[in-house]
Design a protein around this motif. Structure first.
Motif, PDB file in Angstrom:
ATOM      1  N   LEU A   1      72.083   2.689 -44.016  1.00 14.45           N
ATOM      2  CA  LEU A   1      72.003   4.214 -45.589  1.00 14.45           C
ATOM      3  C   LEU A   1      72.887   4.433 -45.576  1.00 14.45           C
TER       4      LEU A   1
ATOM      5  N   ASP B   1      70.539  -0.640 -40.043  1.00 18.61           N
ATOM      6  CA  ASP B   1      71.211  -0.740 -41.171  1.00 18.61           C
ATOM      7  C   ASP B   1      71.533   0.174 -41.641  1.00 18.61           C
TER       8      ASP B   1
ATOM      9  N   ALA C   1      64.900   1.734 -47.068  1.00 18.70           N
ATOM     10  CA  ALA C   1      65.231   2.035 -45.282  1.00 18.70           C
ATOM     11  C   ALA C   1      64.346   1.737 -44.537  1.00 18.70           C
TER      12      ALA C   1
ATOM     13  N   ASN D   1      73.503   6.899 -39.339  1.00 18.01           N
ATOM     14  CA  ASN D   1      73.044   5.035 -39.051  1.00 18.01           C
ATOM     15  C   ASN D   1      71.864   5.676 -38.167  1.00 18.01           C
TER      16      ASN D   1
ATOM     17  N   SER E   1      68.922   7.678 -39.321  1.00 12.63           N
ATOM     18  CA  SER E   1      68.296   7.136 -39.509  1.00 12.63           C
ATOM     19  C   SER E   1      67.119   5.742 -38.502  1.00 12.63           C
TER      20      SER E   1
END
Length: 229
Positions: A150, A148, A132, A49, A52
């Motif tokens: 993901l 977020d 995303a 995360n 990302s």
């Protein structure tokens, strides 16, 4: 028409564009794979995360995304144009034709493989990239910072059998596509040498197996992990 336009609209010029963009996309695969290996860390998805979030917010990475999209579009478009030119040059098949005697299966089916990869890519982007970048994901706190989640989206997707099947088929197609495309790109660029060409072919075969297999291992890992729990 200028010399530049003539060069890159000719068959040779288009082959050069396909080769260069193809090798550029190979470098993207390596970077993307290294980042996605964070999924295997036993930390509840924290590292993935954070990674990302960095990829989604870093201005340099966001700029490179535009270059990457253009690379995909050029590669697909030029490959389609070349395929149509080849078919137009030989509208009818030879009466006696044994293509397997002088070419491998992947080289004869690059169009089919590319189509499968394109379909997979569209599904993959819709499932992961769109949420995303444009919202719709749950939040998660990592070291007092909200990201977020993901990772949760990835795990949930990889627990669905048909999505795992699509992913694995996409990676098999990618492997065959790379097997021919990697060494063909160097040949198109004129990098042929009796000493180095065998090494390029060996590395190309290695790359075309290891990279897609590593990507395919991710959905398979989470699918069977969920199945066994």
């Amino acid at each position: 028409m200028s010399w530049f336009s003539k060069t890159f609209t000719s068959t040779i010029g288009r082959k050069l564009l396909v080769a260069v963009t193809g090798l550029f996309l190979c470098s993207f695969l390596v970077v993307h794979l290294v980042g996605n290996l964070q999924l295997f860390k036993d930390d509840g998805g924290a590292a993935f995360n954070v990674y990302s979030h960095f990829m989604a917010t870093n201005p340099i990475i966001r700029t490179m995304e535009i270059v990457l999209v253009l690379g995909f579009l050029f590669h697909i478009y030029e490959a389609l144009v070349l395929t149509r030119r080849n078919k137009a040059a030989r509208p009818t098949e030879y009466a006696y034709n044994r293509p397997q005697d002088n070419s491998n299966w992947s080289s004869r089916n690059m169009g089919l493989l590319g189509t499968v990869i394109l379909v997979f890519l569209i599904i993959h982007l819709w499932n992961f990239f769109v949420p995303a970048r444009f919202g719709g994901l749950e939040g998660v706190v990592v070291e007092n910072v909200e990201y977020d989640n993901l990772y949760l989206k990835v795990v949930q997707s990889f627990e669905i059998w048909w999505y795992v099947l699509i992913y694995v088929l996409g990676m098999i197609s990618l492997g065959y596509h790379l097997y021919h495309g990697f060494q063909s790109a160097f040949q198109t660029l004129g990098l042929n040498h009796k000493k180095y060409t065998p090494a390029i072919q060996t590395f190309g075969a290695f790359f075309s197996i290891v990279v897609p297999a590593a990507f395919a291992s991710m959905p398979l890992y989470f699918f069977f992990k969920d199945l066994l729990n």
